[in-house]
Design a protein around this motif. Sequence first.
Motif, PDB file in Angstrom:
ATOM      1  N   HIS A   1     -10.698 -79.307  19.163  1.00 47.81           N
ATOM      2  CA  HIS A   1      -9.571 -79.043  20.055  1.00 47.81           C
ATOM      3  C   HIS A   1      -9.504 -77.550  20.363  1.00 47.81           C
ATOM      4  N   VAL A   2      -9.569 -77.212  21.649  1.00 47.70           N
ATOM      5  CA  VAL A   2      -9.577 -75.811  22.090  1.00 47.70           C
ATOM      6  C   VAL A   2      -8.159 -75.399  22.472  1.00 47.70           C
ATOM      7  N   SER A   3      -7.631 -74.395  21.782  1.00 45.37           N
ATOM      8  CA  SER A   3      -6.251 -73.973  22.020  1.00 45.37           C
ATOM      9  C   SER A   3      -6.190 -72.464  22.263  1.00 45.37           C
ATOM     10  N   THR A   4      -5.003 -71.901  22.123  1.00 42.02           N
ATOM     11  CA  THR A   4      -4.722 -70.545  22.584  1.00 42.02           C
ATOM     12  C   THR A   4      -3.977 -69.734  21.532  1.00 42.02           C
ATOM     13  N   ASP A   5      -4.085 -68.411  21.619  1.00 43.21           N
ATOM     14  CA  ASP A   5      -3.306 -67.550  20.734  1.00 43.21           C
ATOM     15  C   ASP A   5      -1.827 -67.509  21.112  1.00 43.21           C
ATOM     16  N   GLU A   6      -1.482 -68.007  22.301  1.00 41.59           N
ATOM     17  CA  GLU A   6      -0.087 -67.934  22.734  1.00 41.59           C
ATOM     18  C   GLU A   6       0.846 -68.802  21.896  1.00 41.59           C
ATOM     19  N   VAL A   7       0.282 -69.743  21.130  1.00 42.28           N
ATOM     20  CA  VAL A   7       1.133 -70.569  20.256  1.00 42.28           C
ATOM     21  C   VAL A   7       1.796 -69.723  19.172  1.00 42.28           C
ATOM     22  N   TYR A   8       1.227 -68.562  18.879  1.00 46.41           N
ATOM     23  CA  TYR A   8       1.755 -67.720  17.798  1.00 46.41           C
ATOM     24  C   TYR A   8       2.930 -66.847  18.237  1.00 46.41           C
ATOM     25  N   GLY A   9       3.196 -66.790  19.534  1.00 40.20           N
ATOM     26  CA  GLY A   9       4.305 -65.968  20.005  1.00 40.20           C
ATOM     27  C   GLY A   9       3.881 -64.554  20.331  1.00 40.20           C
ATOM     28  N   SER A  10       4.765 -63.599  20.100  1.00 44.83           N
ATOM     29  CA  SER A  10       4.534 -62.215  20.484  1.00 44.83           C
ATOM     30  C   SER A  10       4.524 -61.308  19.259  1.00 44.83           C
ATOM     31  N   LEU A  11       3.675 -60.279  19.301  1.00 44.88           N
ATOM     32  CA  LEU A  11       3.574 -59.311  18.216  1.00 44.88           C
ATOM     33  C   LEU A  11       4.264 -58.006  18.575  1.00 44.88           C
ATOM     34  N   GLU A  12       4.879 -57.382  17.588  1.00 42.98           N
ATOM     35  CA  GLU A  12       5.430 -56.049  17.770  1.00 42.98           C
ATOM     36  C   GLU A  12       4.297 -55.017  17.757  1.00 42.98           C
ATOM     37  N   PRO A  13       4.488 -53.872  18.411  1.00 38.35           N
ATOM     38  CA  PRO A  13       3.471 -52.819  18.347  1.00 38.35           C
ATOM     39  C   PRO A  13       3.159 -52.453  16.904  1.00 38.35           C
ATOM     40  N   GLY A  14       1.888 -52.393  16.577  1.00 40.54           N
ATOM     41  CA  GLY A  14       1.478 -52.015  15.237  1.00 40.54           C
ATOM     42  C   GLY A  14       1.461 -53.138  14.230  1.00 40.54           C
ATOM     43  N   ALA A  15       1.993 -54.298  14.571  1.00 43.03           N
ATOM     44  CA  ALA A  15       1.987 -55.435  13.646  1.00 43.03           C
ATOM     45  C   ALA A  15       0.570 -55.966  13.493  1.00 43.03           C
ATOM     46  N   PRO A  16       0.256 -56.531  12.316  1.00 47.19           N
ATOM     47  CA  PRO A  16      -1.091 -57.098  12.135  1.00 47.19           C
ATOM     48  C   PRO A  16      -1.372 -58.195  13.150  1.00 47.19           C
ATOM     49  N   ALA A  17      -2.642 -58.334  13.512  1.00 44.80           N
ATOM     50  CA  ALA A  17      -3.049 -59.354  14.485  1.00 44.80           C
ATOM     51  C   ALA A  17      -2.838 -60.755  13.922  1.00 44.80           C
ATOM     52  N   PHE A  18      -2.792 -61.731  14.826  1.00 40.83           N
ATOM     53  CA  PHE A  18      -2.615 -63.125  14.430  1.00 40.83           C
ATOM     54  C   PHE A  18      -3.775 -63.585  13.547  1.00 40.83           C
ATOM     55  N   THR A  19      -3.435 -64.137  12.392  1.00 45.66           N
ATOM     56  CA  THR A  19      -4.412 -64.878  11.599  1.00 45.66           C
ATOM     57  C   THR A  19      -4.090 -66.358  11.722  1.00 45.66           C
ATOM     58  N   GLU A  20      -4.938 -67.178  11.130  1.00 47.63           N
ATOM     59  CA  GLU A  20      -4.724 -68.622  11.183  1.00 47.63           C
ATOM     60  C   GLU A  20      -3.480 -69.054  10.414  1.00 47.63           C
ATOM     61  N   GLN A  21      -2.948 -68.164   9.575  1.00 46.88           N
ATOM     62  CA  GLN A  21      -1.733 -68.491   8.819  1.00 46.88           C
ATOM     63  C   GLN A  21      -0.453 -68.046   9.515  1.00 46.88           C
ATOM     64  N   HIS A  22      -0.575 -67.415  10.657  1.00 45.26           N
ATOM     65  CA  HIS A  22       0.614 -66.922  11.360  1.00 45.26           C
ATOM     66  C   HIS A  22       1.474 -68.108  11.807  1.00 45.26           C
ATOM     67  N   PRO A  23       2.796 -68.033  11.633  1.00 45.64           N
ATOM     68  CA  PRO A  23       3.648 -69.152  12.070  1.00 45.64           C
ATOM     69  C   PRO A  23       3.619 -69.324  13.581  1.00 45.64           C
ATOM     70  N   TYR A  24       3.788 -70.553  14.016  1.00 45.18           N
ATOM     71  CA  TYR A  24       3.867 -70.839  15.442  1.00 45.18           C
ATOM     72  C   TYR A  24       5.240 -70.447  15.971  1.00 45.18           C
ATOM     73  N   GLN A  25       5.254 -69.637  17.023  1.00 45.02           N
ATOM     74  CA  GLN A  25       6.499 -69.200  17.647  1.00 45.02           C
ATOM     75  C   GLN A  25       6.325 -69.144  19.161  1.00 45.02           C
ATOM     76  N   PRO A  26       6.014 -70.269  19.804  1.00 46.16           N
ATOM     77  CA  PRO A  26       5.749 -70.254  21.245  1.00 46.16           C
ATOM     78  C   PRO A  26       6.981 -69.896  22.051  1.00 46.16           C
ATOM     79  N   ASN A  27       6.762 -69.156  23.155  1.00 44.95           N
ATOM     80  CA  ASN A  27       7.878 -68.638  23.941  1.00 44.95           C
ATOM     81  C   ASN A  27       7.901 -69.103  25.391  1.00 44.95           C
ATOM     82  N   SER A  28       6.962 -69.944  25.798  1.00 46.05           N
ATOM     83  CA  SER A  28       6.950 -70.470  27.164  1.00 46.05           C
ATOM     84  C   SER A  28       6.708 -71.966  27.106  1.00 46.05           C
ATOM     85  N   PRO A  29       7.047 -72.697  28.169  1.00 44.41           N
ATOM     86  CA  PRO A  29       6.715 -74.127  28.170  1.00 44.41           C
ATOM     87  C   PRO A  29       5.224 -74.373  27.970  1.00 44.41           C
TER      88      PRO A  29
END
Length: 356
Positions: free
Chosen positions: A130-158
């Motif tokens: 299944h091919v998906s997207t990084d957008e499921v993780y939501g948005s990062l603050e400046p300087g925050a660590p990049a998304f890993t596979e353990q990052h919680p899902y926080q989607p912000n668009s439909p």
Amino acid sequence: MTILVTGGAGFIGSNFVLDWLAQSDEPVINLDALTYAGNLENLASLEGDARHRFVHGSMGDRDLVQRLLAEHRPRAVLNFAAESHVDRSLHGPGAFIQTNVLGSYELLEAVRGHWAALPASDQAAFRFLHVSTDEVYGSLEPGAPAFTEQHPYQPNSPYSASKAASDHLVRAWHHSYGLPVLTTNCSNNYGPYHFPEKLIPLLIVNALAGKPLPVYGDGQQIRDWLYVQDHCSAIRRVLAAGQVGEVYNVGGGNEKPNLDIVHTVCALLDELRPKADGSSYKALITHVQDRPGHDRRYAIDAGKIERELGWRPTETFESGIRKTVQWYLAHPDWVAHVQSGSYREWVSQHYGEQAA
């Protein structure tokens, strides 16, 4: 041996099919509903190639998928099919729920039924990727660590919410039914055959037409950019060696603000297709009102796929964006046809509404 690809006439899917058949003689059954972003012209070079069979239909058509699985008995199903444009999802979220959620459910059920009836050895070898997207993780603050596979899902668009739902369904079908799944979450792709509603192809097409180059807000939204052929190589690697049930983030290692992308494209066009009056395409840059809920930053940590599967991107952003601009300059007919919609008329004429 055969694979079934859904969404194989879209941007990433068609690049994958072309890349697959350039490196392998294993046949591809290519199922695509040919909505606005699906384009058979992407696959024109495969016309008459016995290794590629195109089927016009939806992954949400369970009966059709079941027939294809029974007839061709693929060793793997790779799901690229999705509605994928944030702006469109804001104006018409229903299509995203229908395709990305309900369509994924119907596909999973068809595949589960097929897989459950296979002999034990074939069950063990089968994969659903299944091919998906990084957008499921939501948005990062400046300087925050990049998304890993353990990052919680926080989607912000439909769009991202519907893709998150499909990811959860894939996970559930593995844990509940044992379906051997793999999931990839990629950063922003760019490259050939990209429908010109997304940032990079839109910039190229508008610039060449002398139209404004729209930049949302201050243009400082940061994305990680992945050349599409690098993405294709990552998917091949995950299919070959990924651990069942696991998620792999795929990124290009190229975090850049949108405004920097705009300036880079303009500079390349100034070099490769200079305007007659000698002025820069940068004069066309136009800041527009930011869209609702616009995520400020995405960034992918692709350390897992590198550590466990040995994959890394081969293109730098500088090499990939030059190849991309050159491709669009070399394919004006493709651009003209995809904008006019003439390819859809061709499909209707040659395949009809329900052809398969």
